[in-house]
Design an enzyme around this catalytic site. Structure first.
Site, PDB file in Angstrom:
ATOM      1  N   HIS A 171      21.970  -0.046 -21.704  1.00  7.48           N
ATOM      2  CA  HIS A 171      21.864  -0.788 -20.441  1.00  7.48           C
ATOM      3  C   HIS A 171      20.576  -1.617 -20.472  1.00  7.48           C
ATOM      4  CE1 HIS A 171      24.841   1.545 -17.962  1.00  7.48           C
ATOM      5  NE2 HIS A 171      24.528   2.530 -18.793  1.00  7.48           N
ATOM      6  N   ASN A 227      22.198   6.343 -21.686  1.00  9.12           N
ATOM      7  CA  ASN A 227      22.642   7.644 -21.195  1.00  9.12           C
ATOM      8  C   ASN A 227      23.442   8.327 -22.298  1.00  9.12           C
ATOM      9  OD1 ASN A 227      21.580   7.291 -18.564  1.00  9.12           O
ATOM     10  ND2 ASN A 227      23.331   6.036 -18.006  1.00  9.12           N
ATOM     11  N   HIS A 229      26.206   2.484 -25.583  1.00 12.41           N
ATOM     12  CA  HIS A 229      25.800   1.234 -24.931  1.00 12.41           C
ATOM     13  C   HIS A 229      24.352   1.327 -24.488  1.00 12.41           C
ATOM     14  CE1 HIS A 229      27.787   3.903 -22.009  1.00 12.41           C
ATOM     15  NE2 HIS A 229      26.905   3.469 -21.128  1.00 12.41           N
ATOM     16  N   GLN A 249      26.277  10.462 -19.340  1.00 12.47           N
ATOM     17  CA  GLN A 249      27.031   9.361 -19.932  1.00 12.47           C
ATOM     18  C   GLN A 249      28.441   9.362 -19.356  1.00 12.47           C
ATOM     19  OE1 GLN A 249      27.079   9.531 -24.201  1.00 12.47           O
ATOM     20  NE2 GLN A 249      28.196   7.610 -24.432  1.00 12.47           N
ATOM     21  N   ASP A 285      27.481  -5.431 -16.486  1.00 11.18           N
ATOM     22  CA  ASP A 285      28.030  -4.190 -15.933  1.00 11.18           C
ATOM     23  C   ASP A 285      28.880  -4.535 -14.705  1.00 11.18           C
ATOM     24  OD1 ASP A 285      26.951  -0.953 -16.162  1.00 11.18           O
ATOM     25  OD2 ASP A 285      28.166  -1.565 -14.433  1.00 11.18           O
ATOM     26  N   ILE A 286      30.020  -3.883 -14.598  1.00  8.95           N
ATOM     27  CA  ILE A 286      30.941  -4.140 -13.482  1.00  8.95           C
ATOM     28  C   ILE A 286      30.341  -3.680 -12.148  1.00  8.95           C
ATOM     29  CG2 ILE A 286      32.248  -1.961 -13.456  1.00  8.95           C
ATOM     30  CD1 ILE A 286      34.810  -3.713 -13.511  1.00  8.95           C
TER      31      ILE A 286
END
Ligand code: 5GP
Ligand code: ZN
Length: 118
Positions: A103, A88, A101, A95, A32-33
């Site tokens: 997490h 999410n 996705h 979301q 994750d960024i």
């Protein structure tokens, strides 16, 4: 959200760079960024699926494979004593990116409990 505008489709296509954790024909995992914990990456299907809300039996094998990879990848990333998976979904689930996705979040210390009660 159309696939052409989808950030995660662009990551799958290599048009947006990502720090890759794992890849095979059907899925991609990348950091994750904006990590919320020392370990925070996402597992996504390469095929565009908006969200868990629209998943059907057709995607069930793929989702199973994605979940089945979580433990090994989490351990490899340093989450050796557990982690949290979060999907999410939609407006209520907050979301942000409408490409399904999972997490994977963890680290050396226990995470906060699920969600704060209202
Ligand atoms: P959501 O809120 O949809 O469950 O989570 C979307 C996640 O994607 C967020 O945690 C956000 O930090 C991450 N994210 C958004 N844009 C990018 C990006 O361009 N690259 C990466 N690696 N992560 C992103
Ligand atoms: Zn997409």
């Amino acid at each position: 959200m159309s696939e052409a505008d989808c950030i995660f489709c662009k990551i799958v296509q290599g048009k947006i760079p990502s720090r890759k954790v794992y890849e095979d024909d059907e899925m991609l995992a990348f950091h994750d960024i904006n990590p919320l914990a020392p370990v925070h990456f996402m597992i996504i299907p390469k095929k565009h699926v908006d969200s868990l809300a629209v998943v059907t039996d057709e995607e069930a094998p793929l989702l199973g494979k994605m979940m089945a990879k979580a433990g090994r990848l989490a351990r490899e990333q340093g989450a050796t004593d557990g982690f949290r998976t979060i999907v999410n979904t939609g407006r209520i689930g907050r979301q942000d990116v409408y490409h399904l996705h999972i997490h994977i979040i963890g680290g050396p210390n226990p995470l906060p409990r699920m969600i704060a009660k209202e």
